[in-house]
Design a protein around this motif. Sequence first.
Motif, mmCIF file in Angstrom:
data_model
loop_
_atom_site.group_PDB
_atom_site.id
_atom_site.type_symbol
_atom_site.label_atom_id
_atom_site.label_comp_id
_atom_site.label_asym_id
_atom_site.label_seq_id
_atom_site.Cartn_x
_atom_site.Cartn_y
_atom_site.Cartn_z
ATOM 1 N N UNK A 2 0.808 -1.213 0.000
ATOM 2 C CA UNK A 2 0.000 0.000 0.000
ATOM 3 C C UNK A 2 0.844 1.267 0.000
ATOM 4 N N UNK A 3 1.872 1.301 -0.815
ATOM 5 C CA UNK A 3 2.697 2.488 -1.027
ATOM 6 C C UNK A 3 3.144 3.169 0.255
ATOM 7 N N UNK A 4 3.970 2.492 1.078
ATOM 8 C CA UNK A 4 4.551 3.172 2.234
ATOM 9 C C UNK A 4 5.518 4.242 1.763
ATOM 10 N N UNK A 5 6.039 5.084 2.674
ATOM 11 C CA UNK A 5 6.884 6.204 2.255
ATOM 12 C C UNK A 5 8.056 5.799 1.375
ATOM 13 N N UNK A 6 8.635 4.618 1.611
ATOM 14 C CA UNK A 6 9.807 4.223 0.844
ATOM 15 C C UNK A 6 9.481 3.844 -0.585
ATOM 16 N N UNK A 7 8.219 3.593 -0.895
ATOM 17 C CA UNK A 7 7.882 3.105 -2.230
ATOM 18 C C UNK A 7 6.860 3.970 -2.946
ATOM 19 N N UNK A 8 6.480 5.102 -2.377
ATOM 20 C CA UNK A 8 5.384 5.874 -2.949
ATOM 21 C C UNK A 8 5.704 6.414 -4.334
ATOM 22 N N UNK A 9 6.986 6.564 -4.673
ATOM 23 C CA UNK A 9 7.348 7.120 -5.971
ATOM 24 C C UNK A 9 8.017 6.081 -6.873
ATOM 25 N N UNK A 10 7.879 4.815 -6.525
ATOM 26 C CA UNK A 10 8.535 3.781 -7.316
ATOM 27 C C UNK A 10 7.806 3.548 -8.628
ATOM 28 N N UNK A 11 8.571 3.289 -9.665
ATOM 29 C CA UNK A 11 8.004 2.816 -10.914
ATOM 30 C C UNK A 11 8.318 1.339 -11.107
ATOM 31 N N UNK A 12 9.547 0.937 -10.758
ATOM 32 C CA UNK A 12 9.934 -0.462 -10.896
ATOM 33 C C UNK A 12 10.360 -1.042 -9.556
ATOM 34 N N UNK A 13 11.549 -0.691 -9.092
ATOM 35 C CA UNK A 13 12.037 -1.254 -7.841
ATOM 36 C C UNK A 13 13.117 -0.357 -7.258
ATOM 37 N N UNK A 14 13.301 -0.462 -5.956
ATOM 38 C CA UNK A 14 14.352 0.272 -5.256
ATOM 39 C C UNK A 14 15.066 -0.680 -4.318
ATOM 40 N N UNK A 15 16.379 -0.525 -4.221
ATOM 41 C CA UNK A 15 17.185 -1.378 -3.343
ATOM 42 C C UNK A 15 17.692 -0.589 -2.146
ATOM 43 N N UNK A 16 17.766 -1.252 -1.003
ATOM 44 C CA UNK A 16 18.312 -0.678 0.219
ATOM 45 C C UNK A 16 19.452 -1.561 0.713
ATOM 46 N N UNK A 17 20.512 -0.931 1.164
ATOM 47 C CA UNK A 17 21.647 -1.667 1.717
ATOM 48 C C UNK A 17 21.539 -1.725 3.235
ATOM 49 N N UNK A 18 21.827 -2.898 3.791
ATOM 50 C CA UNK A 18 21.866 -3.079 5.244
ATOM 51 C C UNK A 18 23.282 -3.403 5.705
ATOM 52 N N UNK A 19 24.266 -2.848 4.996
ATOM 53 C CA UNK A 19 25.666 -3.044 5.363
ATOM 54 C C UNK A 19 25.915 -2.526 6.782
ATOM 55 N N UNK A 20 27.010 -2.962 7.377
ATOM 56 C CA UNK A 20 27.264 -2.716 8.801
ATOM 57 C C UNK A 20 27.267 -1.242 9.183
ATOM 58 N N UNK A 21 27.641 -0.357 8.265
ATOM 59 C CA UNK A 21 27.720 1.064 8.611
ATOM 60 C C UNK A 21 26.431 1.826 8.316
ATOM 61 N N UNK A 22 25.407 1.154 7.823
ATOM 62 C CA UNK A 22 24.185 1.849 7.431
ATOM 63 C C UNK A 22 23.304 2.171 8.642
ATOM 64 N N UNK A 23 22.312 3.015 8.409
ATOM 65 C CA UNK A 23 21.435 3.462 9.498
ATOM 66 C C UNK A 23 20.688 2.299 10.137
ATOM 67 N N UNK A 24 20.309 1.333 9.340
ATOM 68 C CA UNK A 24 19.720 0.081 9.827
ATOM 69 C C UNK A 24 20.552 -1.038 9.222
ATOM 70 N N UNK A 25 21.054 -1.928 10.057
ATOM 71 C CA UNK A 25 21.974 -2.940 9.548
ATOM 72 C C UNK A 25 21.549 -4.356 9.910
ATOM 73 N N UNK A 26 21.899 -5.274 9.034
ATOM 74 C CA UNK A 26 21.781 -6.702 9.330
ATOM 75 C C UNK A 26 23.169 -7.341 9.306
ATOM 76 N N UNK A 27 24.203 -6.502 9.343
ATOM 77 C CA UNK A 27 25.575 -6.981 9.239
ATOM 78 C C UNK A 27 26.031 -6.994 7.795
ATOM 79 N N UNK A 28 25.212 -7.523 6.930
ATOM 80 C CA UNK A 28 25.435 -7.553 5.488
ATOM 81 C C UNK A 28 24.098 -7.874 4.845
#
Length: 225
Positions: A2-28
């Motif tokens: 339902x078009x949350x803020x991260x996807x409201x302007x998407x046409x195809x797809x968007x990628x997010x990184x969860x690398x260790x130094x990112x704001x939200x991380x999974x380690x990699x």
Amino acid sequence: MDSPPTTSHLQLATCFSFYATKSLTTGEGGMLVTENAEIAERCRLMSLHGISKDAWKRYTAEGSWYYEIVAPGFKYNLTDIAASLGLAQLAKVERMWLRRQAIARRYDAAFAQLPSLECPTVRPGIQHAWHLYLLRIHPERLGIDRNTFIDELKRLGIGCSVHFIPLHLHPYYRENYAYRPEDFPIAAREYQRAISLPIYSKMSDADAQRVIEAVCSIAQQHRTH
């Protein structure tokens, strides 16, 4: 979705990184979001060897040992352990972002008065993630270049980095595509000005103040105008 803020302007797809130094991380690892069901299904398939059925389902009571590889896929799935780290961080992501924002504003207030420094710009209507605080120097107003500025920070005990080195300056692209620095003049110019200062959600006010004092000291010591 339902078009949350991260996807409201998407046409195809968007990628997010969860690398260790990112704001939200999974380690990699990372995440892909899309509103296109066909793209979503294709990405799920390709992320796990091109296997026709989700591997986890094969080991449930309802699943079967049998599977088929229907495409030449990859090993791109996020592990359950990594995902659990991300879910734990997701619960406090707003608090972590607010802390980063507070540090960024503190930096802005300190550096805005120095003509040899340029703070990051946040466009109206945009919520900056503050994954990085990218300070830019004006070398023509200083008696030193960016590399020397970083060396001076290191001497004062402040670790920093540069994000990022433009691709066309790397050996592979120079040697295989004959790229020269002047082929992308804006990227080459801004690279020479950029310094990424420390910023993270656990950073204390005292640590932020140490960074401010070090940066201001160097800028004032070497100013030429």
